[in-house]
Design an enzyme around this catalytic site. Structure first.
Site, short mmCIF file in Angstrom:
data_model
loop_
_atom_site.label_atom_id
_atom_site.label_comp_id
_atom_site.label_asym_id
_atom_site.label_seq_id
_atom_site.Cartn_x
_atom_site.Cartn_y
_atom_site.Cartn_z
N GLU A 1 1.11 -1.14 -0.47
CA GLU A 1 -0.41 0.00 0.20
C GLU A 1 0.63 1.50 0.01
OE1 GLU A 1 -3.76 0.37 2.71
OE2 GLU A 1 -2.52 2.15 3.32
N HIS B 1 -8.44 2.84 -3.36
CA HIS B 1 -8.79 3.05 -1.88
C HIS B 1 -10.43 4.21 -2.73
CE1 HIS B 1 -6.82 1.34 1.44
NE2 HIS B 1 -6.55 0.75 0.26
N HIS C 1 -12.98 0.81 16.34
CA HIS C 1 -13.18 1.53 15.16
C HIS C 1 -12.36 3.00 16.31
CE1 HIS C 1 -13.20 5.65 13.20
NE2 HIS C 1 -13.22 5.20 11.60
N PRO C 2 -11.42 3.14 16.03
CA PRO C 2 -10.99 4.85 17.08
C PRO C 2 -12.32 5.45 18.15
CG PRO C 2 -9.32 4.58 15.31
CD PRO C 2 -10.91 3.80 14.87
N LYS D 1 -21.83 -4.71 6.08
CA LYS D 1 -20.92 -4.26 4.99
C LYS D 1 -21.16 -5.30 3.91
CE LYS D 1 -17.27 -2.14 6.88
NZ LYS D 1 -16.30 -1.17 6.93
N GLN E 1 -7.38 -3.03 10.25
CA GLN E 1 -6.55 -1.40 10.83
C GLN E 1 -5.28 -2.15 11.03
OE1 GLN E 1 -6.08 1.49 11.01
NE2 GLN E 1 -7.59 2.12 12.26
N TYR F 1 1.55 -1.57 4.94
CA TYR F 1 1.06 -0.63 4.87
C TYR F 1 2.93 0.22 5.21
CZ TYR F 1 -3.41 -1.49 5.84
OH TYR F 1 -4.42 -2.00 6.89
#
Length: 410
Positions: free
Chosen positions: A25, A85, A166-167, A214, A225, A317
């Protein structure tokens, strides 16, 4: 004639037993020089690693829409399988956010790109709260539904998964409350500045329910993440399977390249950092070379555990760099002595679009000197306490600067 990419989900089904493909990525750099250097790095890493596919991110607040698409199309033309993305944030065409998303997807179709990562997206830099554009999408689920309704099965669609929550769903635990945390909560909690944070079980259930929505709406796979505790990933996979989420769950592997970046990203995402890892990183904070070498060692250890667990692909990443990735693949015997071929002389040009925008606590520089951000206004204006000079009585002057008038000190 433009070649058409296969779907990643289909390629994963044909991976031979014992093979561990890698994927990469990148993010769009903020300067023309950075973009040029990144394209050169993409070419080298494709030749050296033969990645199964390659992602390009979509900047916060839709800040890189044109450049992300350009880089994705460049990848496709260079023989990469491009995975672009796409977010719902600040996407408009003649005031119509839906039309803007449709146009981006049509350009992907024309360019042969058939793989999308559907995301809500982060708020623009300088803003803390995400807001949907009027008449636009409100979440990644909306985007998945739109792609499937408008383009059918034309695209392979990936979505994000958050092993620790999620944060935005992670909250601070009050003093004395940690003793009442469940076993699952304790396994995913994090600690920063003497405080404990966790996505509580009731909130984590909401996260899982939404992820299932989803997938049921048409997502083919999940990218996680970043995580630094292998048990967090394993527990997440177990939870997904119990929820009936049966698509591939690709582990997102953040390469450790530098101490400041590691500390900033883990705190921002409230990522769980095992005590041993935290202590090791703190012991090397003033030795960049040792941090990079440890990034290889730690990354290879995590990756081997993931391979033993039976993952489909190792997704790196890269932070637009190559040395740590090469070191890890060398250590895993996926490649042979690639690290000696790494070239990071251009590392300073690999700053993301929008990285000039700072957060509270960041050190920044401007024409007035160096200072520390003490507040960010809703309009993106930064309140900066100047450090380079003093007023009478030792007071520090304060500057109020608009976006573009300052940049972070790295």
């Amino acid at each position: 004639m433009t070649s058409v990419d296969p779907k990643i989900i289909d390629l994963l089904k044909t991976t031979k037993e014992g093979e561990t493909p890698v994927s990469l990525e990148y993010f769009p750099p903020r300067t023309d020089e950075g973009v040029k250097n990144l394209k050169a790095r993409m070419g080298r890493m494709k030749e050296n690693l033969s990645p199964l596919f390659c992602d390009v991110t979509w900047g916060a607040g839709g800040s890189t829409a044109d450049l992300s698409l350009e880089l994705a199309l460049h990848m496709q033309k260079c023989g990469y399988l491009a995975n672009m993305h796409l977010t719902c944030t600040n996407m408009e065409k003649d005031g119509d956010p839906v039309a803007a998303v449709r146009e981006a997807l049509e350009k992907c179709i024309d360019g042969g790109i058939r793989n999308i990562v559907a995301l809500r997206g982060d708020p623009p830099h300088g803003e803390d709260e995400w807001k949907a554009a009027e008449g636009g999408f409100t979440c990644a689920l909306d985007l998945v539904k739109f792609i499937r309704s408008e383009f059918g099965d034309e695209f392979g669609i990936a979505v994000a998964g958050y092993p620790e929550g999620h944060p935005n769903a992670i909250s601070e635990i009050k003093e004395g409350e940690e003793a009442s945390l469940s076993e699952a909560e304790l396994a995913r909690c994090s600690h920063f500045d003497g405080k404990t944070y966790v996505c509580k079980d009731e909130d984590f259930k909401k996260e899982m329910d939404y992820l299932k929505e989803k997938v049921d709406a048409g997502a083919d796979m999940i990218f996680t993440q970043m995580f630094f505790d292998i048990e967090v990933y394993k527990n997440f996979v177990k939870e997904c399977r119990e929820y009936g989420i049966d698509v591939p769950i690709v582990p997102g592997l953040m390469c450790i390249n530098a101490y400041p970046g590691f500390k900033k990203m883990t705190k921002f995402c409230k990522t769980r950092v095992p005590k041993a890892l935290e202590d090791k990183m703190d012991s090397m904070k003033d030795d960049p070379a040792s941090v990079k070498a440890f990034g290889v060692e730690f990354g290879a250890e995590i990756c081997q555990q993931l391979i033993d667990f039976g993952i489909d692909v190792l997704h790196f990443y890269t932070l637009n760099l190559e040395k740590v990735v090469y070191g890890i693949t060398d250590a895993l015997n996926i490649t042979d002595n690639l690290v000696e071929k790494s070239d990071e002389k251009d590392a300073n040009s690999m700053q993301a679009v929008g990285s000039a925008w700072a957060r509270v606590g960041d050190k920044v520089k401007s024409i007035y000197g160096v200072g520390v951000v003490t507040d960010m206004r809703g309009n993106g204006e930064a309140v900066i306490e100047m450090q380079s000079w003093e007023l009478a009585g030792g007071q520090k002057p304060t500057a109020y600067l608009q976006k573009g008038a300052y940049e972070k000190v790295f």
